[in-house]
Scaffold this active site. Structure first.
Site, PDB file in Angstrom:
ATOM      1  N   ARG A  44       7.352  -3.027   9.469  1.00 12.77           N
ATOM      2  CA  ARG A  44       5.969  -2.597   8.700  1.00 12.77           C
ATOM      3  C   ARG A  44       5.153  -4.098   9.025  1.00 12.77           C
ATOM      4  NH1 ARG A  44       5.375  -0.993   2.360  1.00 12.77           N
ATOM      5  NH2 ARG A  44       5.897  -2.978   2.205  1.00 12.77           N
ATOM      6  N   SER A 112       4.686   9.608   4.204  1.00 10.69           N
ATOM      7  CA  SER A 112       4.663   9.168   2.723  1.00 10.69           C
ATOM      8  C   SER A 112       3.900  10.217   1.937  1.00 10.69           C
ATOM      9  CB  SER A 112       3.879   7.997   2.607  1.00 10.69           C
ATOM     10  OG  SER A 112       4.863   6.826   2.952  1.00 10.69           O
ATOM     11  N   LYS A 141       4.037  -3.451  -2.771  1.00  7.49           N
ATOM     12  CA  LYS A 141       2.925  -2.750  -1.984  1.00  7.49           C
ATOM     13  C   LYS A 141       1.873  -2.773  -3.088  1.00  7.49           C
ATOM     14  CE  LYS A 141       1.622   1.525   0.007  1.00  7.49           C
ATOM     15  NZ  LYS A 141       1.888   2.917   0.352  1.00  7.49           N
TER      16      LYS A 141
END
Length: 214
Positions: A44, A112, A141
């Site tokens: 990511r 997600s 996040k």
């Protein structure tokens, strides 16, 4: 045939990688994870330019040496260019339908979700697995969605027949509870990669702790 997910799904965030000797460190890290028993890894990079993402991806794929299933976060077109095994998209990224068009039928695609409506939508989308979260509070996040808790995992299990990945605040202590609540796989970021030089050791601990659920 339905996708069979391993119990541990590590997500390597590029922001946790050192800037010094990055390439050497990344190659060593990926090889060590594979040696520790990791079989699936997501890369990511939310901020890096595409050439940096592709450069990292090349190192990851070479170091994995065919031992890891590799997933690219956010960028299905880069997943193809990097010869990764699939991609994962969020609610604010390219749609699963568009991602599937880019990837084609032979690649893995995950999405997600954070609530009932998104879970119900995902059931009809061309994805191979669904992620639910954050299950617990997480610091990895910014602007995270509301915590869903173990009840949210149980609800997700009732709402989808697809393989279910739980993410958000996962630790060695709470991961078994999340599997018992209905998740097929545990996505882990900080608990493995926060001390990146210990990542393979921490991944091995998770694999050992979750093996009774195989």
């Amino acid at each position: 045939m339905a996708l069979q997910l391993p119990k541990l799904y590590p997500i390597l965030d590029a922001g946790l990688l050192p800037t010094d000797r990055r390439e050497e460190f990344l190659a060593h890290l990926i090889a060590a994870l594979a040696n520790a028993g990791v079989t699936l890894l997501q890369y990511r990079n939310k901020l890096g330019p595409e050439d940096r993402i592709l450069a990292d991806a090349e190192i990851i794929r070479y170091a994995a040496d065919g031992r890891l299933t590799l997933i690219m976060n956010d960028h299905p077109h880069l997943a193809l260019q990097a010869s990764f095994d699939g991609a994962h998209v969020g609610q604010n990224d390219i749609s699963p339908q568009e991602a599937r068009k880019i990837l084609g039928p032979g690649k893995i695609l995950g999405v997600s979700t954070h609530n009932r409506l998104q879970l119900e939508a995902a059931q009809a989308q061309p994805v191979d697995y669904v992620a639910i979260g954050p299950v617990f509070p997480t610091s990895t996040k910014s602007n995270a969605d509301p915590v869903v808790g173990l009840d949210g995992v149980s609800e997700a299990r009732r709402l989808t027949a697809k393989p279910l990945v739980a993410i958000g605040g996962m630790t060695l202590a709470n991961a078994p509870q999340v599997l018992k609540a209905g998740a097929d796989s545990i996505a882990v970021i900080s608990a493995i990669f926060q001390q990146s030089d210990m990542a393979a050791t921490e991944a091995g601990k998770f694999i050992h702790a979750l093996k009774t659920f195989a």
